[in-house]
Design a protein around this motif. Structure first.
Motif, PDB file in Angstrom:
ATOM      1  N   VAL A  72       0.861  -1.185   0.000  1.00 59.86           N
ATOM      2  CA  VAL A  72       0.000   0.000   0.000  1.00 59.86           C
ATOM      3  C   VAL A  72       0.897   1.234   0.000  1.00 59.86           C
ATOM      4  O   VAL A  72       1.818   1.331   0.822  1.00 59.86           O
ATOM      5  CB  VAL A  72      -0.925   0.030   1.232  1.00 59.86           C
ATOM      6  CG1 VAL A  72      -1.722   1.330   1.275  1.00 59.86           C
ATOM      7  CG2 VAL A  72      -1.862  -1.171   1.229  1.00 59.86           C
ATOM      8  N   ILE A  73       0.627   2.174  -0.903  1.00 60.52           N
ATOM      9  CA  ILE A  73       1.379   3.440  -0.928  1.00 60.52           C
ATOM     10  C   ILE A  73       0.394   4.586  -0.701  1.00 60.52           C
ATOM     11  O   ILE A  73      -0.526   4.790  -1.497  1.00 60.52           O
ATOM     12  CB  ILE A  73       2.129   3.631  -2.259  1.00 60.52           C
ATOM     13  CG1 ILE A  73       3.111   2.479  -2.492  1.00 60.52           C
ATOM     14  CG2 ILE A  73       2.873   4.964  -2.268  1.00 60.52           C
ATOM     15  CD1 ILE A  73       3.861   2.560  -3.817  1.00 60.52           C
ATOM     16  N   ILE A  74       0.575   5.289   0.403  1.00 60.90           N
ATOM     17  CA  ILE A  74      -0.262   6.437   0.754  1.00 60.90           C
ATOM     18  C   ILE A  74       0.472   7.718   0.368  1.00 60.90           C
ATOM     19  O   ILE A  74       1.670   7.857   0.652  1.00 60.90           O
ATOM     20  CB  ILE A  74      -0.583   6.436   2.261  1.00 60.90           C
ATOM     21  CG1 ILE A  74      -1.365   5.173   2.640  1.00 60.90           C
ATOM     22  CG2 ILE A  74      -1.359   7.688   2.653  1.00 60.90           C
ATOM     23  CD1 ILE A  74      -1.530   4.988   4.144  1.00 60.90           C
ATOM     24  N   ILE A  75      -0.242   8.638  -0.248  1.00 56.25           N
ATOM     25  CA  ILE A  75       0.332   9.939  -0.584  1.00 56.25           C
ATOM     26  C   ILE A  75      -0.315  10.997   0.308  1.00 56.25           C
ATOM     27  O   ILE A  75      -1.491  11.343   0.147  1.00 56.25           O
ATOM     28  CB  ILE A  75       0.113  10.297  -2.080  1.00 56.25           C
ATOM     29  CG1 ILE A  75       0.690   9.199  -2.977  1.00 56.25           C
ATOM     30  CG2 ILE A  75       0.745  11.648  -2.401  1.00 56.25           C
ATOM     31  CD1 ILE A  75       2.181   8.985  -2.837  1.00 56.25           C
ATOM     32  N   ASP A  76       0.452  11.459   1.300  1.00 56.25           N
ATOM     33  CA  ASP A  76      -0.039  12.452   2.266  1.00 56.25           C
ATOM     34  C   ASP A  76      -0.088  13.861   1.682  1.00 56.25           C
ATOM     35  O   ASP A  76       0.397  14.116   0.570  1.00 56.25           O
ATOM     36  CB  ASP A  76       0.874  12.462   3.501  1.00 56.25           C
ATOM     37  CG  ASP A  76       0.597  11.298   4.436  1.00 56.25           C
ATOM     38  OD1 ASP A  76      -0.419  10.608   4.253  1.00 56.25           O
ATOM     39  OD2 ASP A  76       1.429  11.074   5.345  1.00 56.25           O
ATOM     40  N   ASP A  77      -0.679  14.775   2.481  1.00 52.45           N
ATOM     41  CA  ASP A  77      -0.653  16.221   2.214  1.00 52.45           C
ATOM     42  C   ASP A  77      -1.369  16.633   0.928  1.00 52.45           C
ATOM     43  O   ASP A  77      -1.028  17.657   0.318  1.00 52.45           O
ATOM     44  CB  ASP A  77       0.796  16.741   2.144  1.00 52.45           C
ATOM     45  CG  ASP A  77       1.544  16.555   3.454  1.00 52.45           C
ATOM     46  OD1 ASP A  77       0.922  16.084   4.423  1.00 52.45           O
ATOM     47  OD2 ASP A  77       2.743  16.851   3.491  1.00 52.45           O
ATOM     48  N   VAL A  78      -2.338  15.853   0.490  1.00 49.93           N
ATOM     49  CA  VAL A  78      -3.062  16.219  -0.731  1.00 49.93           C
ATOM     50  C   VAL A  78      -4.032  17.354  -0.419  1.00 49.93           C
ATOM     51  O   VAL A  78      -4.892  17.225   0.460  1.00 49.93           O
ATOM     52  CB  VAL A  78      -3.808  15.004  -1.313  1.00 49.93           C
ATOM     53  CG1 VAL A  78      -4.607  15.413  -2.553  1.00 49.93           C
ATOM     54  CG2 VAL A  78      -2.827  13.888  -1.644  1.00 49.93           C
ATOM     55  N   THR A  79      -3.866  18.466  -1.181  1.00 46.10           N
ATOM     56  CA  THR A  79      -4.665  19.666  -0.917  1.00 46.10           C
ATOM     57  C   THR A  79      -5.351  20.202  -2.169  1.00 46.10           C
ATOM     58  O   THR A  79      -6.434  20.790  -2.079  1.00 46.10           O
ATOM     59  CB  THR A  79      -3.767  20.780  -0.338  1.00 46.10           C
ATOM     60  OG1 THR A  79      -3.031  20.255   0.772  1.00 46.10           O
ATOM     61  CG2 THR A  79      -4.594  21.969   0.138  1.00 46.10           C
ATOM     62  N   THR A  80      -4.743  20.002  -3.307  1.00 47.64           N
ATOM     63  CA  THR A  80      -5.244  20.629  -4.540  1.00 47.64           C
ATOM     64  C   THR A  80      -5.646  19.593  -5.583  1.00 47.64           C
ATOM     65  O   THR A  80      -5.227  18.433  -5.535  1.00 47.64           O
ATOM     66  CB  THR A  80      -4.176  21.546  -5.145  1.00 47.64           C
ATOM     67  OG1 THR A  80      -3.064  20.745  -5.576  1.00 47.64           O
ATOM     68  CG2 THR A  80      -3.690  22.571  -4.126  1.00 47.64           C
TER      69      THR A  80
END
Length: 365
Positions: A155-163
């Motif tokens: 599983v690869i999570i991509i944090d800090d998504v805002t835009t």
């Protein structure tokens, strides 16, 4: 002269007496031989009877075993329980292990036939497991699981998504990446709308850190918050993300290390239908202890992949994540929506050959 006694012949009388004595002492040779012959014959007859009886008993045993085998072959519709009863009646000299092998072969043959299914009541009775058998069954289940294990999952999570542009760059990689979206903040007051229509995503919740500048983000959870304040924040998150199920912490080294505050948050998250994934921003996190108190599974980050923003470094971290997935069956890696990270992920196909990339919710399933 007339009165004189007659003279007797002393010689003749003395000769007759010894002859009579010799005839009385002489043994009968024919009688002794006959008795000896009868005794020997009787002994031989007894020995013959014993030997004959032994071989007769052995033949009976063999015939009994052969009869059972033939009856089993001719009537394959007998139930396994009946086969066991038949086998138990045969008195063989085989070791117990060989008897058990015979039983297993019989049952295997029985399963391969077109036998009618047992009624539900009988099936339940056959499946009763005793306390002594439970450890053996667990051992068997464990062996089967290890022998038939699926491909390791990553599983690869991509944090800090805002835009929206960050979300599009994640989707453009063409691989399964789980975006973790910030709640509305000064970075973007409409970030929650990114989740609309998304099937796979999670929430990146700001929590108190040991660095003051990280605690300035809007509505960062603090350890000095009351129970009511923590509950109100979680309810607000539920309103903003009505379809969300998973939350991980943004920073939060201080908050996750505080047992009382973290327990209050975890209990509230469970009540609102959220599952918490520990980003492990501090080694002394109390989340494992709290999760165990509730009887839940502890799910946490294994590797940060982009602490250094270079493709070689990110590839090296991905290799580490793959190695961990092979070791325990799955692994969770966390990155960020940097251009370098997206480039490294897009060019890591060879690294992912030995694992199956999945979304976070697929891991929970």
């Amino acid at each position: 002269m007339a009165n004189q006694p007659k003279k007797t012949n002393t010689r003749s009388s003395s000769r007759k007496k010894p002859v009579q004595k010799r005839r009385a002492r002489k043994p009968a040779k024919g009688s002794t031989f006959k008795k000896s012959f009868l005794i020997v014959l009787g002994v031989l007859l007894m020995i013959s009877m014993v030997i004959f009886g032994y071989f007769l008993g052995q033949q009976d045993r063999m015939n009994g075993h052969r009869t059972f085998t033939q009856s089993h072959k001719s009537d394959s519709t007998e139930s396994p329980k009946k086969l066991l009863e038949e086998l138990s009646k045969i008195k063989t000299e085989k070791p117990r292990e060989k008897q058990e092998i015979a039983v297993r072969k019989a049952l295997k043959t029985e399963r391969n036939t077109s036998e009618k299914p047992l009624p539900q009541k009988e099936m339940n009775e056959e499946n009763v497991v005793t306390k002594e058998e439970r450890p053996k069954i667990r051992s068997i289940q464990k062996t089967i699981t290890s022998d038939t294990i699926e491909q390791p999952k990553l599983v690869i999570i991509i944090d800090d998504v805002t835009t929206r542009s960050q979300l599009k760059s994640i989707q453009a990689t063409g691989i399964k990446l789980t975006p973790s979206i910030f709640p509305p903040s000064q970075r973007s007051m409409t970030s929650h709308k990114l989740a609309e229509g998304l099937e796979h995503y999670m929430i990146h919740l700001p929590m108190e850190s040991g660095t003051a500048q990280f605690n300035q983000q809007t509505k960062t959870l603090m350890t000095n918050f009351s129970k009511e304040e923590i509950e109100a924040r979680v309810k607000e998150i539920r309103t903003l993300f009505p379809t969300a199920r998973y939350i991980n912490n943004h920073t939060g080294s201080v908050f996750t290390d505080n047992y009382a505050a973290m327990r209050t948050l975890y209990k509230t998250l469970r009540k609102e239908g959220f599952l918490f994934v520990d980003s492990r921003t501090i080694a002394s996190t109390k989340v494992p202890m709290i999760v165990e108190d509730f009887g839940d599974a502890y799910v946490a980050r294994d590797v940060f992949i982009d602490n250094i923003h270079t493709v070689p470094y990110i590839h090296l971290q991905l290799q580490k994540a793959v190695k961990m997935a092979k070791k325990k069956g799955y692994a969770i890696a966390i990155g960020h929506p940097h251009q370098t990270t997206m480039k490294a992920l897009s060019s890591a196909a060879v690294i992912f050959n030995d694992v199956k990339l999945i979304y976070l919710d697929e891991l929970y399933r």
